[in-house]
Write an enzyme that holds these catalytic residues in place. Structure first.
Site, PDB file in Angstrom:
ATOM      1  CB  CYS A  92      -0.955   0.027   1.103  1.00 58.43           C
ATOM      2  SG  CYS A  92      -2.340  -1.295   1.009  1.00 58.43           S
ATOM      3  CG  HIS A 367      -6.314   2.018  -0.132  1.00 64.54           C
ATOM      4  ND1 HIS A 367      -5.062   2.463  -0.620  1.00 64.54           N
ATOM      5  CD2 HIS A 367      -5.685   1.149   0.732  1.00 64.54           C
ATOM      6  CE1 HIS A 367      -3.941   1.956  -0.264  1.00 64.54           C
ATOM      7  NE2 HIS A 367      -4.407   1.003   0.550  1.00 64.54           N
ATOM      8  CB  CYS A 397      -0.606   0.800   7.916  1.00 69.58           C
ATOM      9  SG  CYS A 397      -2.332   0.669   6.805  1.00 69.58           S
ATOM     10  N   GLY A 399       1.400  -3.708   4.253  1.00 69.24           N
ATOM     11  CA  GLY A 399       1.349  -4.980   4.554  1.00 69.24           C
ATOM     12  C   GLY A 399       2.822  -5.656   4.740  1.00 69.24           C
TER      13      GLY A 399
END
Length: 413
Positions: A92, A367, A397, A399
């Site tokens: 992300c 997103h 944040c 993964g």
């Protein structure tokens, strides 16, 4: 070290990431091409042949997003063949990583003019489809992408479970999460009605002539009363498979409280965003205008089960690198992957709520995984200019237990 300046930041609208979404029939390369074609229109003196590189984030690099979508996006835009491109994947954080890569090249004096950003067509390339077929039987192993040695060493769980671990560990209630989600919808609705995105949202013209020029995901009718009735999406699979795994890492919790669902987590959407960065030399050569400078950048690693706490550590590093304090930051763009993530960062750093995601976030707007970091950069820049404020911090944040953060400063020139 040379300065890296932001000259422009534009994006496509964000459309629902399913077969009924308005961009589902647009190839992701064409989403990128739409933005690349727009840059010389907005900057008539820009010689795109002089662009040193095009760097794009993309998470699910399979199917229509396979190969090197950055280079193919350049080709789809019919830019000069001399312009190269490469694709990055920091999950992300990929779109912001692309911006940071571009800034680093410019600061080092290696490049003078770089386009960076990202793209994700979640309607055409389903999230997680690059991990192979996931079934109930192999779900736990699939989290390690089939590597049993990783699975033996780490208790990996889906991100929704990780978000629920944060909520449990840091006492974030379902009520707090839903009120935050309601606020995201309200702020996004106000921003759209006030035209705050108009300067940066570039319409996508489809092959049949249809024009997509508005964000499709926001739903201001999703108020607290409605959101509170939505089921906790990860409760079933958590109780069946993943809670026990998570509690191996966090036995002190006793149990996992599941609070996240479709209304207080980020929307699945299609979209792309790019940022044009330049050195002082390129600013002069191409008649460009500085809008902001990159102040500092940081990435961090976190414990992989809870996974999503990285925005806190990355933000702290970025602030330390810049010699700034929390109170120096006028605007915070903390990606709303799940409501617990920005709430956790806000509580830990003591950030005033009226400085966080002031135009709504991914809960309301969606997103598009690989593109969000670049989109948030543009959102922060536009709002800095609207308020005539100084500093913004963008953080996501990531993964696998990572975080990324970038601080920008508005400039005029």
């Amino acid at each position: 070290m040379a300065e890296a300046y932001i000259v422009d930041a534009i994006r496509t609208p964000r459309a629902r990431g399913n077969k009924r979404g308005s961009l589902a029939d647009v190839h992701p390369q064409e989403l990128v091409a739409t933005l690349l074609k727009e840059l010389p229109k907005r900057h008539p003196k820009l010689d795109v042949k002089k662009v040193d590189d095009v760097i794009l984030g993309c998470v699910t690099q399979i199917g229509d997003q396979a190969a090197c979508i950055a280079r193919y996006g350049v080709m789809a835009a019919h830019w000069p063949q001399e312009v190269p491109g490469y694709t990055v994947n920091r999950f992300c954080g990929s779109g912001l990583q692309a911006v940071n890569d571009a800034a680093t090249y410019i600061q080092s004096g290696t490049f003078d003019l770089v386009v960076a950003g990202g793209v994700e067509s979640m309607s055409r390339c389903k999230m997680g489809s690059d991990a192979g077929e996931v079934t109930e039987e192999n779900m736990a192993t699939a989290m390690s992408i089939g590597n049993p040695k990783i699975a033996e060493h780490y208790n990996l769980v889906p991100q929704g479970i990780s978000a629920d671990i944060i909520a449990t560990k840091y006492n974030i209630s379902r009520e707090e999460a839903d009120k935050f989600a309601e606020s995201s919808q309200q702020k996004a609705d106000a921003a759209i009605k006030d035209g705050r995105f108009k300067n940066s949202v570039i319409p996508v013209v489809k092959d049949d002539g249809t024009v997509v020029d508005k964000d499709e995901y926001p739903n201001p009718k999703w108020d607290f009363k409605y959101l509170s009735k939505m089921p906790a999406m990860f409760k079933g699979v958590g109780e069946k498979v993943f809670d026990a795994m998570a509690l191996k890492t966090y036995p002190e919790l006793g149990s996992i409280t599941h609070i996240h669902g479709g209304g207080n987590a980020s929307g699945v959407v299609d979209g792309s965003g790019i940022v044009l960065l330049a050195s002082e030399k390129a600013i002069q050569q191409h008649g460009l205008k500085k809008r902001a400078r990159i102040v500092s950048m940081a990435v961090s690693g976190e414990e992989p089960t809870i996974m999503l706490t990285g925005p806190l550590s990355a933000s702290k590093k970025a602030l330390d690198n810049a010699g700034l304090k929390v109170e120096d930051i006028d605007l915070w763009e903390i990606n709303e992957a799940f409501a617990a993530v920005p709430l956790y960062v806000q509580k830990q750093l003591g950030i005033p709520m009226d400085r966080i995601n002031v135009n709504g976030g991914a809960i309301a707007l969606g997103h598009p995984l690989g593109g969000t970091g670049a989109i948030l950069t543009g959102t922060a820049l536009d709002e800095l200019e609207r308020r005539k404020a100084r500093y913004a911090l963008i953080t996501l944040c990531i993964g696998g237990g990572m975080g990324i953060a970038t601080i920008i400063e508005r400039v005029e020139g």
